[in-house]
Structures are given as C-alpha cells and as structure tokens.
Design a protein around this motif. Structure first.
Motif, PDB file in Angstrom:
ATOM      1  N   PHE A   1      17.505  84.604  40.704  1.00 16.40           N
ATOM      2  CA  PHE A   1      17.530  84.836  39.259  1.00 16.40           C
ATOM      3  C   PHE A   1      18.939  84.574  38.737  1.00 16.40           C
ATOM      4  N   SER A   2      19.006  84.198  37.465  1.00 13.80           N
ATOM      5  CA  SER A   2      20.296  84.094  36.797  1.00 13.80           C
ATOM      6  C   SER A   2      20.126  84.628  35.371  1.00 13.80           C
ATOM      7  N   VAL A   3      21.250  84.934  34.747  1.00 12.92           N
ATOM      8  CA  VAL A   3      21.203  85.449  33.382  1.00 12.92           C
ATOM      9  C   VAL A   3      20.755  84.324  32.463  1.00 12.92           C
ATOM     10  N   ASP A   4      19.687  84.583  31.741  1.00 16.32           N
ATOM     11  CA  ASP A   4      19.109  83.603  30.828  1.00 16.32           C
ATOM     12  C   ASP A   4      19.567  83.831  29.393  1.00 16.32           C
ATOM     13  N   LEU A   5      19.740  85.107  29.021  1.00 19.08           N
ATOM     14  CA  LEU A   5      20.028  85.439  27.634  1.00 19.08           C
ATOM     15  C   LEU A   5      20.564  86.859  27.548  1.00 19.08           C
ATOM     16  N   LYS A   6      21.462  87.084  26.588  1.00 19.33           N
ATOM     17  CA  LYS A   6      21.941  88.438  26.285  1.00 19.33           C
ATOM     18  C   LYS A   6      21.675  88.707  24.817  1.00 19.33           C
ATOM     19  N   LYS A   7      21.304  89.964  24.525  1.00 21.15           N
ATOM     20  CA  LYS A   7      20.992  90.345  23.146  1.00 21.15           C
ATOM     21  C   LYS A   7      21.567  91.730  22.885  1.00 21.15           C
ATOM     22  N   HIS A   8      22.197  91.879  21.727  1.00 21.18           N
ATOM     23  CA  HIS A   8      22.751  93.176  21.300  1.00 21.18           C
ATOM     24  C   HIS A   8      21.983  93.633  20.068  1.00 21.18           C
ATOM     25  N   LYS A   9      21.632  94.922  20.041  1.00 20.13           N
ATOM     26  CA  LYS A   9      20.942  95.510  18.882  1.00 20.13           C
ATOM     27  C   LYS A   9      21.599  96.826  18.531  1.00 20.13           C
TER      28      LYS A   9
ATOM     29  N   ASN B   1      20.110  95.603  13.647  1.00 19.07           N
ATOM     30  CA  ASN B   1      21.046  94.517  13.399  1.00 19.07           C
ATOM     31  C   ASN B   1      21.182  93.773  14.716  1.00 19.07           C
ATOM     32  N   VAL B   2      20.846  92.477  14.700  1.00 15.90           N
ATOM     33  CA  VAL B   2      20.875  91.648  15.903  1.00 15.90           C
ATOM     34  C   VAL B   2      21.803  90.473  15.638  1.00 15.90           C
ATOM     35  N   PRO B   3      23.077  90.583  16.055  1.00 20.24           N
ATOM     36  CA  PRO B   3      24.008  89.474  15.825  1.00 20.24           C
ATOM     37  C   PRO B   3      23.593  88.248  16.636  1.00 20.24           C
ATOM     38  N   PRO B   4      23.689  87.065  16.122  1.00 17.28           N
ATOM     39  CA  PRO B   4      24.132  86.664  14.797  1.00 17.28           C
ATOM     40  C   PRO B   4      22.971  86.508  13.808  1.00 17.28           C
ATOM     41  N   LEU B   5      21.790  87.063  14.148  1.00 19.51           N
ATOM     42  CA  LEU B   5      20.570  86.818  13.376  1.00 19.51           C
ATOM     43  C   LEU B   5      20.447  87.651  12.111  1.00 19.51           C
ATOM     44  N   GLY B   6      21.096  88.817  12.075  1.00 18.65           N
ATOM     45  CA  GLY B   6      21.003  89.677  10.903  1.00 18.65           C
ATOM     46  C   GLY B   6      20.150  90.903  11.138  1.00 18.65           C
TER      47      GLY B   6
ATOM     48  N   TYR C   1       9.892  85.115  18.714  1.00 14.86           N
ATOM     49  CA  TYR C   1      10.582  86.112  19.536  1.00 14.86           C
ATOM     50  C   TYR C   1      12.081  86.025  19.248  1.00 14.86           C
ATOM     51  N   TYR C   2      12.794  87.127  19.478  1.00 18.35           N
ATOM     52  CA  TYR C   2      14.248  87.090  19.313  1.00 18.35           C
ATOM     53  C   TYR C   2      14.863  86.010  20.197  1.00 18.35           C
ATOM     54  N   SER C   3      14.356  85.853  21.406  1.00 19.33           N
ATOM     55  CA  SER C   3      14.934  84.861  22.322  1.00 19.33           C
ATOM     56  C   SER C   3      14.880  83.459  21.712  1.00 19.33           C
ATOM     57  N   GLU C   4      13.785  83.136  21.044  1.00 20.25           N
ATOM     58  CA  GLU C   4      13.677  81.814  20.394  1.00 20.25           C
ATOM     59  C   GLU C   4      14.701  81.688  19.268  1.00 20.25           C
ATOM     60  N   MET C   5      14.818  82.752  18.463  1.00 18.23           N
ATOM     61  CA  MET C   5      15.757  82.696  17.347  1.00 18.23           C
ATOM     62  C   MET C   5      17.200  82.627  17.843  1.00 18.23           C
ATOM     63  N   LEU C   6      17.523  83.346  18.906  1.00 14.44           N
ATOM     64  CA  LEU C   6      18.888  83.316  19.440  1.00 14.44           C
ATOM     65  C   LEU C   6      19.206  81.939  19.993  1.00 14.44           C
ATOM     66  N   ARG C   7      18.254  81.302  20.673  1.00 13.05           N
ATOM     67  CA  ARG C   7      18.494  79.950  21.195  1.00 13.05           C
ATOM     68  C   ARG C   7      18.668  78.959  20.049  1.00 13.05           C
ATOM     69  N   ASP C   8      17.863  79.118  18.981  1.00 13.05           N
ATOM     70  CA  ASP C   8      17.959  78.227  17.823  1.00 13.05           C
ATOM     71  C   ASP C   8      19.276  78.407  17.076  1.00 13.05           C
ATOM     72  N   SER C   9      19.895  79.594  17.207  1.00 15.11           N
ATOM     73  CA  SER C   9      21.130  79.868  16.461  1.00 15.11           C
ATOM     74  C   SER C   9      22.360  79.234  17.090  1.00 15.11           C
ATOM     75  N   HIS C  10      22.221  78.732  18.327  1.00 17.89           N
ATOM     76  CA  HIS C  10      23.379  78.126  19.008  1.00 17.89           C
ATOM     77  C   HIS C  10      23.430  76.643  18.838  1.00 17.89           C
TER      78      HIS C  10
END
Length: 191
Positions: free
Chosen positions: A101-109, A135-140, A182-191
C-alpha cells in the motif's frame, strides 16, 4: 449526503434553530491504496470550547462505497463500513507499506457537529441524523448529513434521502448545491 455551503454563518444560524449542537472536531484522513483496495486511517481530535485539544482517537476504516442517484439527479452516498479504533497508527502504517500500500490521498476537515432526529413519513421509525458543517481545504465549506443504520433496504434509503434533502433546504442551502462527487474526486480535480 453533502452540499456546498455559500454562507457558513447563515447555515450555522439555521442549524442552531432546529438541531442540537454537539461540538467541534478536526479530522485528518490518510487514504492508503494498493491498486485494488483502499483503507483510511483517521486521526480525530475534539476541540474544546476553549479551543484546546480534548479527546483524540485513531480509526482504521475499510468501506464499500456506492453513490445512489435520485430521479432528480442528486446523489446520496451509501457505505458499508468496517471500522476499529487503534492505539497507534504507526504499526498499521508499517504493515500497509510492507504489504504494497502507499498513501493515495490526504484530507483535512474542520467540523462543527449537530444532531437531529426525525420520524420517517408513513412509519413510526425515528431516525437520528448527524449534521456536520465541514471546512475541507482547498474545497471550501460543505454540509454533510449522515444516518447510521444497519438497514440496506432501498425503500428505507429512499425515504431517508428525501428527508435529508428537506434538511438541506431547512439549513438554508438550495438542493442544487448537493454535491454528487466524492471528496477524493474533488480533491484530485483541484490539483
């Protein structure tokens, strides 16, 4: 179910008018992936009214996720979750790394929590919902509504979905603000 929040202070006022405020928590999620399976390690901290760190917990979660789309096109995430509390993340992270396994994504709330109960129409069943202003940076900002249930009955799920949509509107948010991704999709789209 989750929806975008345009006016955080207005939503807080609306939530306080009908739901019971529980407090604030901060969640840091690390998603591990091996090409087939994804697991999450969550570090959660309660924040006291004095803005100090209260209770801290670490959770390991494996879930099967499904987005169910209503006739109006709004999504409700239905998950089968398996979760346990960890005393430390480090041994599990080492095991995951050694297992491919490896780190795929990090999310802060940063989350403000409320609870609310309602009775399903045409039923005497009371359902408790957690309303989380996140509040989920950088999504709002988002309002998340969550019902925990052992039922995987389509009629029950559809009845709950309709009630959650009503709560979104009661919270001062238009149904058009419901987010289907999903948040993961939005976070990937934000980069």
């Amino acid at each position: 179910m989750k929806a975008h929040v345009k006016d955080r202070n207005e939503v807080i006022k609306k939530l306080n008018s009908f739901a019971d405020f529980l407090g604030r928590v901060v969640r840091d999620d690390t998603y591990w992936f091996n090409g087939k399976t994804k697991v999450r390690i969550r570090q959660e901290k309660e924040i006291t009214s004095e803005n100090k760190i209260g209770k801290e917990i670490i959770l390991l979660t494996y879930k099967k996720k499904e987005n169910r789309i209503s006739a109006e096109g709004n999504a409700m995430e239905v998950n089968e979750e398996h979760e346990c509390e960890l005393s430390s993340a480090e041994p599990v992270e080492t095991f995951l790394t050694d297992s491919g396994f490896s780190v795929d994504l990090k999310k802060h709330k940063d989350v403000l929590d409320w609870k609310y109960s309602f009775t399903l129409p045409h039923s005497d069943e009371t359902v408790q919902v957690t309303l989380e202003l996140c509040n989920v940076p950088p999504l709002g900002d988002f309002l998340e509504l969550e019902v925990l249930s052992q039922k995987d009955d389509r009629d029950f799920t559809e009845s709950v979905r309709k009630e959650l949509e009503k709560l979104i509107v009661l919270s001062g948010i238009e149904k058009s603000q419901i987010e289907n991704r999903y948040y993961s999709e939005m976070l990937r789209d934000s980069h």
